[in-house]
Write a protein that holds these residues in place. Structure first.
Motif, short mmCIF file in Angstrom:
data_model
loop_
_atom_site.label_atom_id
_atom_site.label_comp_id
_atom_site.label_asym_id
_atom_site.label_seq_id
_atom_site.Cartn_x
_atom_site.Cartn_y
_atom_site.Cartn_z
N LEU A 15 1.48 -4.85 -2.86
CA LEU A 15 2.92 -4.88 -2.61
C LEU A 15 3.21 -6.08 -1.71
O LEU A 15 2.70 -6.15 -0.59
CB LEU A 15 3.38 -3.60 -1.92
N VAL A 16 3.99 -7.01 -2.21
CA VAL A 16 4.39 -8.15 -1.40
C VAL A 16 5.66 -7.75 -0.65
O VAL A 16 6.64 -7.32 -1.25
CB VAL A 16 4.66 -9.39 -2.28
N VAL A 17 5.62 -7.86 0.67
CA VAL A 17 6.75 -7.47 1.52
C VAL A 17 7.44 -8.72 2.02
O VAL A 17 6.79 -9.68 2.45
CB VAL A 17 6.28 -6.61 2.72
N TYR A 69 5.13 -17.71 -3.48
CA TYR A 69 3.82 -18.36 -3.51
C TYR A 69 2.71 -17.32 -3.64
O TYR A 69 1.75 -17.50 -4.39
CB TYR A 69 3.66 -19.20 -2.23
N PHE A 70 2.85 -16.21 -2.93
CA PHE A 70 1.83 -15.17 -2.97
C PHE A 70 1.80 -14.50 -4.33
O PHE A 70 0.72 -14.18 -4.85
CB PHE A 70 2.09 -14.14 -1.87
N VAL A 71 2.96 -14.26 -4.92
CA VAL A 71 3.02 -13.67 -6.26
C VAL A 71 2.26 -14.54 -7.26
O VAL A 71 1.49 -14.05 -8.10
CB VAL A 71 4.49 -13.48 -6.69
N PRO A 88 -3.83 -7.07 -9.29
CA PRO A 88 -2.70 -6.26 -9.77
C PRO A 88 -1.54 -6.20 -8.78
O PRO A 88 -1.67 -5.66 -7.68
CB PRO A 88 -3.32 -4.86 -9.96
N LEU A 89 -0.41 -6.74 -9.17
CA LEU A 89 0.80 -6.74 -8.35
C LEU A 89 1.71 -5.60 -8.78
O LEU A 89 2.12 -5.53 -9.94
CB LEU A 89 1.53 -8.07 -8.48
N GLU A 138 9.62 -11.11 -13.85
CA GLU A 138 8.65 -10.07 -14.20
C GLU A 138 8.30 -9.18 -13.01
O GLU A 138 7.65 -8.13 -13.20
CB GLU A 138 7.37 -10.71 -14.74
N VAL A 139 8.70 -9.56 -11.81
CA VAL A 139 8.32 -8.82 -10.61
C VAL A 139 9.33 -7.72 -10.32
O VAL A 139 10.53 -8.00 -10.12
CB VAL A 139 8.20 -9.75 -9.39
N ALA A 140 8.88 -6.47 -10.28
CA ALA A 140 9.75 -5.35 -9.94
C ALA A 140 10.08 -5.40 -8.44
O ALA A 140 9.25 -5.82 -7.63
CB ALA A 140 9.07 -4.03 -10.27
#
Length: 445
Positions: A248-250, A263-265, A274-275, A411-413
């Motif tokens: 989970l990117v916060v 950048y992290f994604v 897995p993101l 594509e990122v939820a």
């Protein structure tokens, strides 16, 4: 993004919260841990130097390198929550004690270079976080591990730590220092005295002879452990790529934080990790979003100038004011009750001249009081309108920043978390964050 299904999925064994510093990773990790435990999971949250208030919010006076049970969790089906804080040096010591015999372990732990390395060598904290994650997963005592990544200069340091350690262990300098120990005996001493005389002489002048000797002693003692470091680092890295892991990117809805998140994604995708999605933290809202910033500012200016703010139908064209509308402004109409109350206070005149004089004085005083009240209400309402205009400006900026990210990464939820009016200081606050994370109902911020 639907987080409850992720937390309920028994196949999800590791959740890694990552992102730039100061975006709420630790609070997010703790809130997810509380919610997962109360939904029946056996959870351990690994935090990296949390604020004291967060430790207290979980009912723990202090966190250390040992998982401690959090009381007050309303778990079902055996749900439990444990929390711990990474102790970088203690984790390093545990590795030495576990993979070296007693004599060699004592020599390593007492070595001055090791003590410096284990306390603050660049990248050590990130690597030890990976080591601790591997230890927790190997114990199989918990069915969900929630990791709060270290507060590094870059959020990518956590992923880079195993490779950096491998590069360090495979470096030419380390190999040179290891060579005498590997050759051994007189040949080793001869190699050290002849082959390294120039290098050790130069380094001795720069770093000090005793320091260089400490390094050589450390490398000789650690020689048999280097392969283990590399093997465990590779295993943990593969664990992060496994289907049971979710990243989970916060981030907050600020330009720098979302740039780091983007950048992290991209890096996670490149590393085939897995993101699960993006947690957009501390998003501001308004209960009067129908009143635009422009209308609020115009209404405030009209109040300051003593102009009419709200008019009935058919009068907007006569005034031509941008602040007028067929419906009253939500904030400006707050003045109406006070103004009406002032006008109703005027008494009816009597036939007695003296009474008329007294009544006239009373009317003048009442008019003055009403005017003062009206001025105060106008001033207060104008201030509220300006605050609202500023809030709407913040909302527009956050929305623009978020839209730029989603356009770049459709594509990122995304799960948005409304900002709380204050700090989280107890389990109730963590539950509120969990509700916001998963779209549950909470009091408006």
């Amino acid at each position: 993004m639907e987080l409850d299904p992720l937390l309920d999925d028994r196949g999800t064994r590791i959740i890694v919260c990552c992102g730039a510093g100061g975006v709420g990773k630790t609070t997010t990790a703790a809130a997810l841990g509380v919610r997962a435990a109360e939904r029946g999971r056996r959870v351990v949250v690994l935090t990296i130097d949390p604020a004291r208030r967060l430790a207290q919010s979980m009912g723990i006076d202090s966190l250390d390198n040992t998982p401690r049970k959090v009381e007050g969790i309303k778990g079902s089906d055996g749900g439990e929550l444990h929390a711990m804080m990474l102790d970088m040096k203690r984790t390093f010591d545990e590795i030495v004690e576990a993979h070296a015999d007693a004599g060699r372990a004592r020599a390593i732990l007492e070595n001055p270079f090791y003590q410096s390395l284990s306390a603050g060598f660049a990248g050590t904290q990130e690597y030890m976080a990976m080591e601790k994650l591997g230890q927790l997963r190997a114990r199989d005592e918990w069915d969900l591990i929630v990791v709060d990544t270290p507060p590094s200069r870059s959020a990518l340091d956590f992923l880079d730590a195993p490779k950096r350690l491998g590069s360090f262990l495979d470096g030419k300098f380390i190999k040179l220092l290891m060579a005498p120990a590997k050759v051994g005996g007189r040949a080793g001493m001869k190699f050290l005295n002849v082959g390294m005389s120039m290098m050790t002489g130069t380094l001795g002048k720069l770093l000090g002879g005793q320091f260089l000797k400490d390094v050589q002693t450390f490398v000789a003692a650690m020689d048999t452990m280097f392969g283990g470091f590399r093997t465990r680092a590779d295993a943990t890295y593969k664990l992060l790529q496994a289907p049971g892991t979710a990243f989970l990117v916060v981030a907050t809805p600020e330009r720098d934080a979302l740039r780091e998140a983007a950048y992290f994604v991209e890096r996670l995708a490149a590393e085939e990790m897995p993101l699960a999605g993006l947690v957009l933290n501390r998003v501001h809202g308004s209960g009067a979003a129908g009143l635009s910033a422009e209308r609020a500012r115009a209404a405030a200016e009209n109040l300051d100038e003593g102009r009419i703010v709200d008019q009935g139908d058919g009068k907007t064209g006569e005034r031509g004011s941008p602040a007028t509308d067929s419906e009253p402004s939500e904030l400006a109409t707050a003045a109406a009750p006070a103004v009406s109350a002032g006008s109703e206070a005027a008494p009816t005149a009597t036939a007695d001249p003296a009474a008329q004089h007294d009544d006239a004085s009373a009317v003048r005083n009442d008019d003055t009081d009403a005017t003062d009240v009206d001025a105060d209400v106008r001033h207060l309402t104008a201030g509220l309108l300006r605050l609202h205009a500023e809030r709407m400006r913040v909302l527009a900026r956050e929305r623009h920043t978020r839209d730029r990210f989603t356009a770049r990464h459709p594509e990122v939820a995304v799960a948005e978390v409304a900002a709380l009016p204050g700090d989280v200081h107890d389990l109730a606050g963590l539950r509120a964050i969990g509700d916001r994370l998963t779209g549950g109902r909470t009091p408006s911020a």
